[in-house]
Motif scaffolding. Structure first.
Motif, PDB file in Angstrom:
ATOM      1  N   ILE A 199      44.302  55.144  65.262  1.00 39.79           N
ATOM      2  CA  ILE A 199      44.802  55.222  66.240  1.00 39.79           C
ATOM      3  C   ILE A 199      46.404  56.859  65.852  1.00 39.79           C
ATOM      4  O   ILE A 199      46.878  57.060  66.646  1.00 39.79           O
ATOM      5  N   ALA A 200      46.882  57.143  64.451  1.00 41.25           N
ATOM      6  CA  ALA A 200      47.442  58.532  64.190  1.00 41.25           C
ATOM      7  C   ALA A 200      46.886  59.667  64.594  1.00 41.25           C
ATOM      8  O   ALA A 200      47.623  60.479  65.346  1.00 41.25           O
ATOM      9  N   LEU A 201      45.529  59.476  64.144  1.00 40.19           N
ATOM     10  CA  LEU A 201      44.758  60.933  63.993  1.00 40.19           C
ATOM     11  C   LEU A 201      44.697  61.085  65.373  1.00 40.19           C
ATOM     12  O   LEU A 201      44.755  62.207  66.267  1.00 40.19           O
ATOM     13  N   ILE A 202      44.451  59.834  67.235  1.00 40.31           N
ATOM     14  CA  ILE A 202      44.424  60.592  68.214  1.00 40.31           C
ATOM     15  C   ILE A 202      45.041  60.645  68.860  1.00 40.31           C
ATOM     16  O   ILE A 202      44.991  61.551  69.222  1.00 40.31           O
ATOM     17  N   HIS A 203      46.846  60.353  68.319  1.00 37.10           N
ATOM     18  CA  HIS A 203      47.853  60.653  68.482  1.00 37.10           C
ATOM     19  C   HIS A 203      47.912  62.159  68.447  1.00 37.10           C
ATOM     20  O   HIS A 203      48.584  63.016  69.486  1.00 37.10           O
ATOM     21  N   ALA A 204      48.006  62.189  67.285  1.00 33.90           N
ATOM     22  CA  ALA A 204      48.321  63.715  67.144  1.00 33.90           C
ATOM     23  C   ALA A 204      47.449  64.877  67.582  1.00 33.90           C
ATOM     24  O   ALA A 204      47.694  65.676  67.856  1.00 33.90           O
ATOM     25  N   VAL A 205      46.087  64.660  67.692  1.00 30.19           N
ATOM     26  CA  VAL A 205      45.044  65.549  68.300  1.00 30.19           C
ATOM     27  C   VAL A 205      45.973  65.570  70.332  1.00 30.19           C
ATOM     28  O   VAL A 205      45.534  66.274  70.555  1.00 30.19           O
ATOM     29  N   ALA A 206      45.890  64.317  70.248  1.00 33.02           N
ATOM     30  CA  ALA A 206      46.649  64.187  72.111  1.00 33.02           C
ATOM     31  C   ALA A 206      48.041  65.712  72.131  1.00 33.02           C
ATOM     32  O   ALA A 206      47.779  66.140  72.928  1.00 33.02           O
ATOM     33  N   HIS A 207      48.491  65.529  71.813  1.00 35.50           N
ATOM     34  CA  HIS A 207      49.620  66.221  70.841  1.00 35.50           C
ATOM     35  C   HIS A 207      49.565  67.582  71.472  1.00 35.50           C
ATOM     36  O   HIS A 207      49.787  68.474  72.666  1.00 35.50           O
ATOM     37  N   ILE A 208      47.792  68.549  70.415  1.00 33.07           N
ATOM     38  CA  ILE A 208      48.276  69.039  70.210  1.00 33.07           C
ATOM     39  C   ILE A 208      47.324  69.711  71.913  1.00 33.07           C
ATOM     40  O   ILE A 208      47.157  70.373  72.041  1.00 33.07           O
ATOM     41  N   SER A 236      43.411  69.768  78.991  1.00 33.86           N
ATOM     42  CA  SER A 236      43.896  68.541  80.254  1.00 33.86           C
ATOM     43  C   SER A 236      43.015  67.268  80.293  1.00 33.86           C
ATOM     44  O   SER A 236      43.448  66.470  80.002  1.00 33.86           O
ATOM     45  N   LYS A 237      41.316  67.803  80.838  1.00 36.69           N
ATOM     46  CA  LYS A 237      40.244  66.910  80.133  1.00 36.69           C
ATOM     47  C   LYS A 237      40.538  66.209  78.632  1.00 36.69           C
ATOM     48  O   LYS A 237      40.835  64.457  79.121  1.00 36.69           O
ATOM     49  N   HIS A 238      40.660  66.876  78.133  1.00 37.21           N
ATOM     50  CA  HIS A 238      40.708  66.263  76.526  1.00 37.21           C
ATOM     51  C   HIS A 238      42.116  65.097  76.081  1.00 37.21           C
ATOM     52  O   HIS A 238      41.607  64.598  75.638  1.00 37.21           O
ATOM     53  N   PHE A 239      42.729  65.827  76.792  1.00 41.10           N
ATOM     54  CA  PHE A 239      44.073  65.003  76.880  1.00 41.10           C
ATOM     55  C   PHE A 239      44.276  63.290  77.309  1.00 41.10           C
ATOM     56  O   PHE A 239      44.503  62.434  77.163  1.00 41.10           O
ATOM     57  N   ASN A 240      43.961  63.684  78.595  1.00 39.43           N
ATOM     58  CA  ASN A 240      43.224  62.679  79.498  1.00 39.43           C
ATOM     59  C   ASN A 240      42.055  61.554  78.312  1.00 39.43           C
ATOM     60  O   ASN A 240      42.429  59.910  78.455  1.00 39.43           O
ATOM     61  N   LEU A 241      41.366  61.949  78.358  1.00 37.68           N
ATOM     62  CA  LEU A 241      40.227  61.797  77.052  1.00 37.68           C
ATOM     63  C   LEU A 241      40.921  60.551  76.208  1.00 37.68           C
ATOM     64  O   LEU A 241      40.831  59.162  75.728  1.00 37.68           O
ATOM     65  N   LEU A 242      42.358  61.297  75.430  1.00 39.43           N
ATOM     66  CA  LEU A 242      42.186  60.530  74.168  1.00 39.43           C
ATOM     67  C   LEU A 242      43.598  60.200  74.737  1.00 39.43           C
ATOM     68  O   LEU A 242      43.330  59.068  74.113  1.00 39.43           O
ATOM     69  N   CYS A 243      44.281  59.973  75.634  1.00 37.04           N
ATOM     70  CA  CYS A 243      44.949  58.869  76.078  1.00 37.04           C
ATOM     71  C   CYS A 243      44.084  57.937  76.496  1.00 37.04           C
ATOM     72  O   CYS A 243      44.843  56.521  75.840  1.00 37.04           O
ATOM     73  N   ASP A 244      43.329  57.763  77.362  1.00 37.32           N
ATOM     74  CA  ASP A 244      42.727  56.794  77.161  1.00 37.32           C
ATOM     75  C   ASP A 244      41.861  56.298  76.004  1.00 37.32           C
ATOM     76  O   ASP A 244      42.022  54.717  76.717  1.00 37.32           O
ATOM     77  N   ARG A 245      41.467  56.264  74.996  1.00 41.07           N
ATOM     78  CA  ARG A 245      41.312  56.246  73.889  1.00 41.07           C
ATOM     79  C   ARG A 245      42.186  55.103  73.325  1.00 41.07           C
ATOM     80  O   ARG A 245      42.095  54.038  72.550  1.00 41.07           O
ATOM     81  N   LEU A 246      42.902  56.151  73.185  1.00 40.74           N
ATOM     82  CA  LEU A 246      44.343  55.708  72.434  1.00 40.74           C
ATOM     83  C   LEU A 246      44.625  54.300  72.868  1.00 40.74           C
ATOM     84  O   LEU A 246      45.418  53.501  73.073  1.00 40.74           O
ATOM     85  N   GLU A 247      44.567  53.902  74.252  1.00 45.18           N
ATOM     86  CA  GLU A 247      45.045  52.705  75.612  1.00 45.18           C
ATOM     87  C   GLU A 247      44.423  51.587  75.374  1.00 45.18           C
ATOM     88  O   GLU A 247      44.496  50.287  74.986  1.00 45.18           O
ATOM     89  N   LEU A 261      42.915  51.625  72.323  1.00 49.45           N
ATOM     90  CA  LEU A 261      43.525  51.230  71.194  1.00 49.45           C
ATOM     91  C   LEU A 261      44.416  49.940  71.095  1.00 49.45           C
ATOM     92  O   LEU A 261      44.773  49.611  70.299  1.00 49.45           O
ATOM     93  N   GLY A 262      44.835  50.166  72.246  1.00 44.43           N
ATOM     94  CA  GLY A 262      46.119  49.164  72.228  1.00 44.43           C
ATOM     95  C   GLY A 262      47.366  50.365  72.624  1.00 44.43           C
ATOM     96  O   GLY A 262      48.199  49.304  72.297  1.00 44.43           O
ATOM     97  N   SER A 263      47.484  51.456  72.143  1.00 44.48           N
ATOM     98  CA  SER A 263      48.385  52.559  71.687  1.00 44.48           C
ATOM     99  C   SER A 263      48.814  52.785  73.216  1.00 44.48           C
ATOM    100  O   SER A 263      47.950  52.911  74.260  1.00 44.48           O
ATOM    101  N   HIS A 264      50.084  54.527  72.840  1.00 40.43           N
ATOM    102  CA  HIS A 264      49.601  54.851  73.796  1.00 40.43           C
ATOM    103  C   HIS A 264      50.321  56.565  73.393  1.00 40.43           C
ATOM    104  O   HIS A 264      51.081  56.229  72.321  1.00 40.43           O
ATOM    105  N   TYR A 265      49.456  57.709  74.148  1.00 41.17           N
ATOM    106  CA  TYR A 265      50.976  58.723  73.756  1.00 41.17           C
ATOM    107  C   TYR A 265      52.525  58.893  73.992  1.00 41.17           C
ATOM    108  O   TYR A 265      52.735  57.952  75.250  1.00 41.17           O
ATOM    109  N   GLY A 266      52.918  59.113  72.634  1.00 37.89           N
ATOM    110  CA  GLY A 266      54.693  57.966  73.155  1.00 37.89           C
ATOM    111  C   GLY A 266      54.879  57.771  71.546  1.00 37.89           C
ATOM    112  O   GLY A 266      55.815  57.739  71.888  1.00 37.89           O
TER     113      GLY A 266
END
Ligand code: FE2
Length: 183
Positions: free
Chosen positions: A79-88, A124-135, A137-142
């Protein structure tokens, strides 16, 4: 009345929420592409970008050395890795729209704008795909802290198009690629 391309860029940059920012980014890219395809391109205009793009209240932004170490292999580490990439990715959306608006007074071929708009749409598409994945996994961007230093290169090159074009791909993105094999 239609907006100029730089006005659309400033709208993206001044939108704080990530999902909303990327929805605007996608809509702006479509307006630009459709106008180009119709042979009636939007005006470039001269709207000025903010010094710093609007960002949501979360994630909390920390100095790189204050960032908690990621633990590879664990669920939390993933989750931390996907979160870091979403931020990028979210930073990349802002960086690309900033490049569109900030240097619009420089005489540039229209392909300059085509390319940054296309790249911004993809980020923008990459950010949303990563947010979908975080969600999923039970997490979210932020939910976790994120790196604060990412806008520094943009600020350091705000007055110089060639510096911006050199530093973003060859320093920021190249440094990212250096860590990719490990990631
Ligand atoms: Fe990306």
């Amino acid at each position: 009345m239609s907006h100029s391309l730089t006005e659309l860029a400033v709208e993206v940059l001044t939108t704080a929420d990530g999902r909303e920012k990327t929805a605007r980014s996608h809509a702006a890219a479509k307006l630009w592409r459709d106008s180009r395809a119709a042979g009636t391109p939007l005006e470039i205009g001269s709207a000025l970008p903010p010094d710093r793009p609007a960002r949501p209240a979360r994630p909390e932004l920390l100095a790189p050395r204050e960032m908690p170490k990621r633990r590879p292999g664990s669920e939390h580490g993933r989750i931390a890795l996907i979160h870091a990439v979403a931020h990028i990715e979210l930073n990349a959306v802002d960086l690309h729209w900033d490049a569109v608006a900030r240097f619009a007074s420089v005489p540039l071929p229209v392909g300059y704008f085509d390319d940054w708009v296309q790249a911004a749409d993809e980020e923008s598409k990459h950010f949303n795909l990563l947010c979908d994945r975080l969600e999923a996994l039970g997490s979210h961007y932020g939910a976790l802290p994120a790196h604060e230093g990412m806008w520094r290169a943009a600020e350091d090159t705000a007055g110089d198009l060639l510096a911006r074009l050199a530093v973003v791909p060859m320093v920021l993105e190249a440094r990212g690629l250096d860590v990719t094999p490990g990631t």
